[in-house]
Design an enzyme around this catalytic site. Structure first.
Site, PDB file in Angstrom:
ATOM      1  N   HIS A  51       0.893  -1.381  -0.053  1.00 63.72           N
ATOM      2  CA  HIS A  51      -0.062   0.117   0.155  1.00 63.72           C
ATOM      3  C   HIS A  51       1.054   1.228   0.099  1.00 63.72           C
ATOM      4  O   HIS A  51       1.754   1.362   0.847  1.00 63.72           O
ATOM      5  CB  HIS A  51      -0.881   0.037   1.208  1.00 63.72           C
ATOM      6  CG  HIS A  51      -2.129   0.810   1.074  1.00 63.72           C
ATOM      7  ND1 HIS A  51      -2.037   2.232   1.271  1.00 63.72           N
ATOM      8  CD2 HIS A  51      -3.291   0.758   0.778  1.00 63.72           C
ATOM      9  CE1 HIS A  51      -3.112   3.034   0.795  1.00 63.72           C
ATOM     10  NE2 HIS A  51      -3.978   2.077   0.550  1.00 63.72           N
ATOM     11  N   PHE A 232      -9.538  -6.750  15.005  1.00 61.58           N
ATOM     12  CA  PHE A 232      -9.404  -5.511  15.744  1.00 61.58           C
ATOM     13  C   PHE A 232     -10.623  -4.842  15.889  1.00 61.58           C
ATOM     14  O   PHE A 232     -11.204  -4.408  14.836  1.00 61.58           O
ATOM     15  CB  PHE A 232      -8.431  -4.817  14.936  1.00 61.58           C
ATOM     16  CG  PHE A 232      -7.275  -5.389  14.515  1.00 61.58           C
ATOM     17  CD1 PHE A 232      -6.499  -6.293  15.397  1.00 61.58           C
ATOM     18  CD2 PHE A 232      -7.093  -5.511  13.018  1.00 61.58           C
ATOM     19  CE1 PHE A 232      -5.271  -6.965  14.597  1.00 61.58           C
ATOM     20  CE2 PHE A 232      -5.758  -6.289  12.652  1.00 61.58           C
ATOM     21  CZ  PHE A 232      -5.229  -7.024  13.406  1.00 61.58           C
ATOM     22  N   ASP A 234     -13.777  -2.926  15.811  1.00 59.46           N
ATOM     23  CA  ASP A 234     -13.918  -1.374  15.826  1.00 59.46           C
ATOM     24  C   ASP A 234     -15.624  -1.261  15.556  1.00 59.46           C
ATOM     25  O   ASP A 234     -16.392  -1.971  16.030  1.00 59.46           O
ATOM     26  CB  ASP A 234     -13.374  -0.802  14.560  1.00 59.46           C
ATOM     27  CG  ASP A 234     -13.586  -1.189  13.272  1.00 59.46           C
ATOM     28  OD1 ASP A 234     -14.296  -2.163  13.190  1.00 59.46           O
ATOM     29  OD2 ASP A 234     -13.118  -0.841  12.343  1.00 59.46           O
ATOM     30  N   ASP A 315     -11.413  -3.915   4.428  1.00 54.88           N
ATOM     31  CA  ASP A 315     -11.228  -3.439   2.998  1.00 54.88           C
ATOM     32  C   ASP A 315     -12.804  -3.727   2.465  1.00 54.88           C
ATOM     33  O   ASP A 315     -12.961  -2.899   1.528  1.00 54.88           O
ATOM     34  CB  ASP A 315     -10.336  -4.152   2.280  1.00 54.88           C
ATOM     35  CG  ASP A 315      -9.044  -3.833   2.683  1.00 54.88           C
ATOM     36  OD1 ASP A 315      -8.783  -2.760   3.062  1.00 54.88           O
ATOM     37  OD2 ASP A 315      -8.005  -4.353   2.310  1.00 54.88           O
TER      38      ASP A 315
END
Length: 337
Positions: A51, A232, A234, A315
């Protein structure tokens, strides 16, 4: 009574959940998506380093860059129709990456804790300035406080280098996770749920996951127990899990989320959403590995872990943002995610 690990917390929370339930069929549907993602290289350890905004493992500042960015990687959303904070046209996490890289190009030693341990609010505001010159990143004062906290500890105990934290943990992701949450309180993402202390550790785990991905699981990024790291948790990935019906909110929770009411960090509804996300991705990982071993012997399971599954789901949400807007996401103002 001790604090449960993130994986243990996910299991405990799901067993006691009042506002949601898990649907195994939905997880099976996700398994097919993941298998396709592995085949097409959408799920691949190389994607992080490729990236444009991320450092390469050969960059001398790579680990300090990752530590800095993950110290600041929280709460980018804005309420209602407020103008989004943007840098180089990017929003959220990638806007943060762009701002840090812009500062480095401008000659600001932003990844050095000697600098950011004493950074002032106006200095950070200038570094994180938006494209329109007016919109400010949320929680600016809290970001300054986090930088002061972690910067001082890094200087006092680790010679100003996050790589020394990594080296102190003998290639163990579990030991590094413990070090991070013990030494840097702003990463200590815990809550009390149903009489038990549970942990989510979103930013601490993403910090380890980013180091692992940057170094492709080698050298500084080699962890013998990387599977101890969970996804993770979120406020966006749960949208994907609800979309695939792996998690099902009850009517009470769905109605609450549709009101756009702010949830308090640590409240039962918020803890259940995040804990269920961890549980589902752990089940997804197990099921994908079993499916690959049974029916796809040509595909290696070496890098099928929660780190890459989280990257894939995150993503997916970005690519299908408009499509997923029908699912409300929980809104919490917090330095933990």
């Amino acid at each position: 009574m001790g604090t449960l690990s993130p994986a243990e917390s996910g299991e405990f929370i799901v067993k006691n959940a009042k506002f949601l339930k898990i649907n195994e069929q939905g997880i099976k549907t996700l398994v097919k998506e993941v298998i396709t993602g592995v085949r097409t290289k959408l799920i691949d350890v190389d994607n992080f380093s490729q990236h444009e905004y991320h450092p390469k493992s050969t960059d001398i500042f790579a680990t300090n860059w990752i530590f800095l960015v993950d110290t600041l990687n929280f709460c980018f959303w804005t309420p209602g129709n407020a103008t989004k904070w943007k840098v180089e046209g990017q929003t959220g996490y990638f806007a943060l990456c762009a701002a840090v890289n812009r500062a480095l190009k401008d000659g600001i030693n932003i990844t050095n804790p000697t600098f950011y341990s004493k950074i002032t609010l106006p200095e950070l505001e200038q570094i994180l300035r938006s494209d329109d010159g007016q919109t400010k990143v949320p929680l600016l004062q809290e970001r300054v406080q986090c930088l002061h906290e972690v910067g001082k500890t890094l200087l006092q105990k680790y010679d100003g280098k996050f790589e020394n934290c990594i080296k102190a943990c003998s290639n163990s992701a579990g030991e590094l996770l413990k070090l991070i949450v013990d030494e840097f309180p702003c990463f200590r993402d815990e809550a009390e749920y149903n009489g038990q202390q549970v942990s989510i550790y979103k930013r601490a785990q993403i910090l380890i996951g980013d180091v692992w991905a940057c170094y492709r699981g080698k050298d500084l990024g080699y962890f013998s127990d990387i599977d101890r790291i969970t996804m993770f948790a979120d406020y966006r990935v749960p949208q994907v899990l609800v979309h695939f019906k792996a998690i099902q909110y009850n009517d009470q929770l769905m109605t609450l989320l549709k009101t756009d009411k702010l949830l308090t960090n640590g409240c039962p509804e918020e803890v259940e959403i995040r804990g269920a996300s961890i549980y589902v991705v752990e089940r997804l990982k197990e099921m994908v590995i079993a499916e690959l071993k049974a029916n796809h012997p040509d595909i290696s399971v070496k890098h099928v872990n929660a780190v890459l599954l989280d990257h894939f789901l995150w993503d997916y949400r970005r690519k299908h943002a408009t499509e997923l807007e029908y699912i409300p996401f929980h809104k919490t103002v917090s330095v933990y995610y």
